[in-house]
Design a protein around this motif. Structure first.
Motif, short mmCIF file in Angstrom:
data_model
loop_
_atom_site.label_atom_id
_atom_site.label_comp_id
_atom_site.label_asym_id
_atom_site.label_seq_id
_atom_site.Cartn_x
_atom_site.Cartn_y
_atom_site.Cartn_z
N ALA A 293 0.59 -1.08 -0.33
CA ALA A 293 -0.24 -0.41 -0.01
C ALA A 293 0.49 1.35 -0.15
CB ALA A 293 -0.75 -0.20 0.84
N ILE A 294 0.48 2.19 -0.21
CA ILE A 294 1.15 3.76 -0.33
C ILE A 294 0.86 4.59 0.26
CG2 ILE A 294 1.78 5.58 -2.16
CD1 ILE A 294 2.17 3.20 -2.97
N PHE A 295 1.95 5.10 1.08
CA PHE A 295 2.07 5.77 2.50
C PHE A 295 2.59 7.21 2.50
CE2 PHE A 295 0.75 1.31 4.16
CZ PHE A 295 -0.15 1.28 5.41
N ALA A 296 1.71 7.93 2.63
CA ALA A 296 2.86 9.58 3.10
C ALA A 296 2.28 9.22 4.91
CB ALA A 296 1.64 10.05 2.56
N LEU A 297 3.86 9.66 5.10
CA LEU A 297 4.38 9.50 6.48
C LEU A 297 4.73 10.33 6.90
CD1 LEU A 297 6.23 6.44 5.87
CD2 LEU A 297 4.15 6.08 7.39
N PRO A 298 4.12 11.59 7.20
CA PRO A 298 4.44 13.17 7.90
C PRO A 298 4.92 12.86 9.31
CG PRO A 298 1.81 13.25 7.75
CD PRO A 298 2.53 11.89 6.77
N GLY A 299 6.10 13.77 9.51
CA GLY A 299 6.21 13.59 11.56
C GLY A 299 5.63 14.31 11.90
N LEU A 300 4.99 14.00 12.67
CA LEU A 300 3.72 14.89 13.76
C LEU A 300 4.96 14.79 14.94
CD1 LEU A 300 1.60 13.94 11.71
CD2 LEU A 300 0.74 13.86 13.69
N ILE A 541 2.38 21.04 13.75
CA ILE A 541 3.39 20.48 13.21
C ILE A 541 3.71 19.69 12.58
CG2 ILE A 541 5.45 21.69 13.65
CD1 ILE A 541 5.10 23.20 15.88
N TYR A 542 3.48 19.96 11.40
CA TYR A 542 3.69 18.47 10.23
C TYR A 542 4.63 18.68 9.71
CZ TYR A 542 -0.73 18.85 12.56
OH TYR A 542 -2.46 18.58 12.73
N ARG A 543 5.82 17.64 9.38
CA ARG A 543 7.12 17.67 8.82
C ARG A 543 6.78 16.74 7.54
NH1 ARG A 543 6.61 17.21 13.94
NH2 ARG A 543 7.59 19.37 15.45
N PHE A 544 7.42 16.94 6.65
CA PHE A 544 6.56 16.51 5.07
C PHE A 544 6.98 17.41 3.87
CE2 PHE A 544 3.94 15.61 2.12
CZ PHE A 544 3.77 13.82 1.83
N ALA A 545 8.46 16.17 3.45
CA ALA A 545 7.94 16.37 2.04
C ALA A 545 7.85 15.84 1.16
CB ALA A 545 10.40 16.31 2.00
N PRO A 546 7.15 16.43 -0.24
CA PRO A 546 5.49 15.54 -0.16
C PRO A 546 6.51 15.00 -1.87
CG PRO A 546 6.29 17.88 -1.31
CD PRO A 546 6.53 17.88 0.21
N VAL A 547 7.83 14.83 -1.65
CA VAL A 547 8.49 13.41 -2.92
C VAL A 547 8.71 12.16 -2.35
CG1 VAL A 547 10.94 12.99 -3.75
CG2 VAL A 547 10.31 15.43 -2.71
N GLU A 569 5.44 17.60 -8.53
CA GLU A 569 4.70 17.30 -7.55
C GLU A 569 4.87 17.89 -6.15
OE1 GLU A 569 2.05 13.17 -7.51
OE2 GLU A 569 3.94 12.93 -6.85
N GLY A 570 5.96 18.40 -6.05
CA GLY A 570 5.99 18.80 -4.34
C GLY A 570 4.97 20.02 -4.55
N VAL A 571 5.88 21.28 -5.79
CA VAL A 571 5.38 22.25 -6.00
C VAL A 571 3.27 22.33 -5.97
CG1 VAL A 571 5.27 24.01 -8.02
CG2 VAL A 571 7.48 22.67 -6.87
N ARG A 572 3.29 21.35 -7.11
CA ARG A 572 1.69 21.20 -7.37
C ARG A 572 0.90 21.04 -5.35
NH1 ARG A 572 -1.41 16.66 -9.87
NH2 ARG A 572 -2.83 18.13 -8.41
N PHE A 573 1.77 19.99 -4.42
CA PHE A 573 1.58 20.19 -3.06
C PHE A 573 0.99 22.00 -2.54
CE2 PHE A 573 2.76 19.77 1.55
CZ PHE A 573 1.60 18.71 2.30
N TYR A 574 2.33 22.40 -3.15
CA TYR A 574 2.43 23.57 -1.87
C TYR A 574 0.98 24.81 -2.70
CZ TYR A 574 6.70 21.69 0.20
OH TYR A 574 7.61 21.20 0.74
N ALA A 575 0.80 24.50 -3.89
CA ALA A 575 0.13 25.65 -4.02
C ALA A 575 -1.15 25.30 -3.85
CB ALA A 575 0.21 25.40 -6.01
N GLN A 576 -1.79 23.76 -3.61
CA GLN A 576 -3.03 23.04 -3.44
C GLN A 576 -3.46 23.79 -2.07
OE1 GLN A 576 -5.02 21.66 -6.25
NE2 GLN A 576 -6.46 22.66 -4.11
N MET A 577 -1.90 23.51 -1.27
CA MET A 577 -2.30 23.59 0.31
C MET A 577 -2.94 25.46 0.89
SD MET A 577 -2.41 21.27 2.92
CE MET A 577 -2.32 22.29 4.28
#
Length: 584
Positions: A293-300, A541-547, A569-577
């Motif tokens: 499965a594909i996971f996004a894993l931000p540091g909380l 506070i969320y530590r996340f590099a969208p890579v 894709e990371g640029v898209r994430f920041y713009a969408q946020m």
């Protein structure tokens, strides 16, 4: 007699005469012994079962109650545009960022940033006194040239000369701002390693897939990505609903005391505590496959930090008549004793990695069945949680240190001449402190190890962070001193919540950009970021590099590189946020 009669009444309910007749008393007293033992054993079994249940489930433990009202792996849906006009804008932005023209421009932006060697060194002096900071002037000129709309339309405040604070005022002042973070500096490239790079470390060579160079993944991709998102939205004449901030320090790699610390102080002084709704910084484990499965894993959260210096002072003397154990020898035994007593892995709901595992148990189709069941049992069983911790720690060192305090002896100093016994030697042990622990626990453990393993062998005194014990008489061999080293101790960070509106917008944006099938699982960082100075400003506070996995390689070492596809894709994430900031 009255007591016996009452008890017997309970045993013989329903009979007319509650008191046994003499013959009945004799028969009762003459019953076989097993008729006494069996009821007793049954009662004992019940008592033991209640005790065990209380120990494993009902026992009060603040570590176990954390987020107990949430699902094991809370998921929130991908966000969608709130109106047709917003949907049109989002489609335009997506089309722009995904275009060949944007790709070529972004490639040049990244290459230019990587080619400026903004290195920070451990022995840097203060800004204004050390000329090695001057390279940041060039970097600032480059950013101003590359992002003209950002620097002409947004409010730019230089902080302590080279810190960057940008403010993009929103329409609704009642909404707390979002803050995007990153840092300008990179770790130095040692001269002895330059020949090992496939391409020169500051060439920013593009091979058709990756940009190669120091800082490409840590973290000029984040800084440039955020500014590219700003510039793209400004080109569309977009005005955010809430104020958007960007804060870029310049000494994160040497702990951020001249950069991010000053930015955080400025924000707290001008805006106040708890004045920011959401902070996104570098970090986390990115986006990766976990057992199918594909996971996004931000540091909380982040582990704590503590450097302990252990100094051994002895009489010294001539090496031709040495004692059985020199200062260096005693120090080596101390280090050996510390390494022989590592911390134990522990897994509790306080640790975001606990939730990572629960998400894996719920969503990873290829996870081992025994491990899946045991992780799920850990929802209510500390014994099962310990089994999971011990199993994972034995399989993978990285997972091990997500669950326990680490201790590493990184510095040793002692001796200046071959025929002279050194009077003073020391070692420095670095600790990354588990989220369930505290600095004082590490200090107490060091004291305990030395007291039990060293002072029992050598007649010495121990000054443990100001507490003196052991042999302080004139017959003492010497003294051992435990104290803090240069770096200021840092407690484990607060763990950010994963049930707030800010978190739902953050994770909904990840799914909106990176795919609705992505599972977002809270995780933990073993290192520290500049966010350590921002705890007073936001709980979110969320530590996340969208890579995505495979899109970045070798941070801090030879052949560091970033994939351009992943960067876009990371640029898209920041713009969408930013566009999703209208939600509250």
């Amino acid at each position: 007699m009255r007591l016996k009669a009452q008890n017997y009444t309970l045993l013989r309910q329903g009979e007319d005469d509650p008191l046994p007749r003499p013959a009945e008393r004799r028969r009762w007293n003459q019953r076989p012994i097993w008729q006494w033992i069996v009821p007793g054993l049954l009662a004992l079994t019940v008592v033991l079962a209640l005790i065990i249940t209380r120990a494993t489930r009902g026992e009060k433990d603040s570590n176990w109650d954390h987020n107990s009202n949430l699902p094991a792996c809370p998921q929130y849906p991908a966000l969608k545009a709130l109106s047709s006009d917003r949907e049109k804008l989002e489609d335009e932005v997506k089309h722009t960022i995904n275009s060949d023209e944007f790709f070529e421009k972004s490639l040049k932006n990244m290459q230019g940033a990587v080619q400026i060697p903004t290195e920070s060194f451990d022995d840097m002096g203060k800004v204004g006194n050390d000329t090695r900071w001057d390279i940041f002037k060039d970097f600032h000129k480059y950013l101003e040239k590359t992002f003209p709309l950002v620097y002409s339309k947004l409010e730019f405040t230089p902080i302590n000369t080279y810190g960057i604070l940008l403010e993009w005022k929103g329409k609704d002042s009642s909404l707390k701002p979002y803050l995007f973070m990153g840092h300008q500096d990179v770790v130095p490239v040692p001269k002895v390693t330059e020949s090992r790079w496939k391409y020169p470390p500051y060439s920013a060579h593009y091979d058709g897939r990756f940009i190669w160079g120091r800082g490409a993944t840590d973290c000029k991709n984040v800084l440039i990505g955020v500014l590219e998102a700003f510039e793209t939205l400004l080109e569309k004449d977009f005005t955010p609903e809430r104020t958007i901030l960007a804060g870029f320090g310049f000494d994160e790699e040497i702990s951020g005391y001249q950069g991010a610390q000053y930015i955080a102080q400025h924000l707290e002084e001008t805006r106040g505590k708890d004045s920011i709704d959401l902070i996104i910084d570098e970090g986390g484990l990115g986006v990766k496959d976990m057992n199918g499965a594909i996971f996004a894993l931000p540091g909380l959260g982040e582990k704590g930090y503590f450097d302990a210096r252990i100094t051994v002072e002895t009489a010294g003397g001539h090496s031709s008549v040495p004692p059985d154990h020199t200062g260096i020898g005693i120090l080596s035994q101390i280090v050996s004793a510390i390494e022989a007593a590592p911390y134990e892995p522990e897994l509790t709901p306080v640790n975001p990695y606990y939730t990572t595992l629960q998400c894996s148990a719920e969503h990873s189709p290829k996870l081992d069945s025994w491990l899946r069941k045991t992780i799920q049992k850990a929802l209510s069983s500390k014994k099962a949680a310990k089994e999971v911790a011990d199993y994972l720690a034995s399989k993978d060192i990285f997972q091990r240190y997500l669950m326990q305090t680490s201790q590493a002896t990184d510095l040793v100093s002692g001796g200046v001449k071959i025929n002279a016994l050194p009077e003073k030697v020391y070692a420095v042990v670095n600790h990354r402190i588990a989220v369930e622990s505290r600095v004082k626990d590490v200090q107490a453990n060091l004291k305990s190890v030395i007291e039990s393993k060293i002072l029992t062998k050598f007649p010495m005194s121990l000054n443990a962070f100001g507490d003196v014990i052991g042999n302080t008489s004139t017959s003492a061999v010497g003294q051992i001193i435990l104290e803090e080293f240069d770096e200021q101790p840092l407690e484990p960070s607060p763990v950010s919540p994963f049930d707030t509106d800010a978190y739902k917008i953050f994770t909904g944006t990840i799914k909106q950009v990176m795919g609705e099938d992505v599972i977002v699982a809270p995780s933990l960082m073993t290192g520290n970021t500049d966010t350590k100075f921002y705890w007073n400003l936001s709980k979110n506070i969320y530590r996340f590099a969208p890579v995505r996995e495979g899109g970045r390689e070798n941070a801090h070492t030879v052949d560091e590189r970033i994939g351009m596809k992943e960067h876009i894709e990371g640029v898209r994430f920041y713009a969408q946020m930013i566009m999703n900031g209208e939600r509250s």
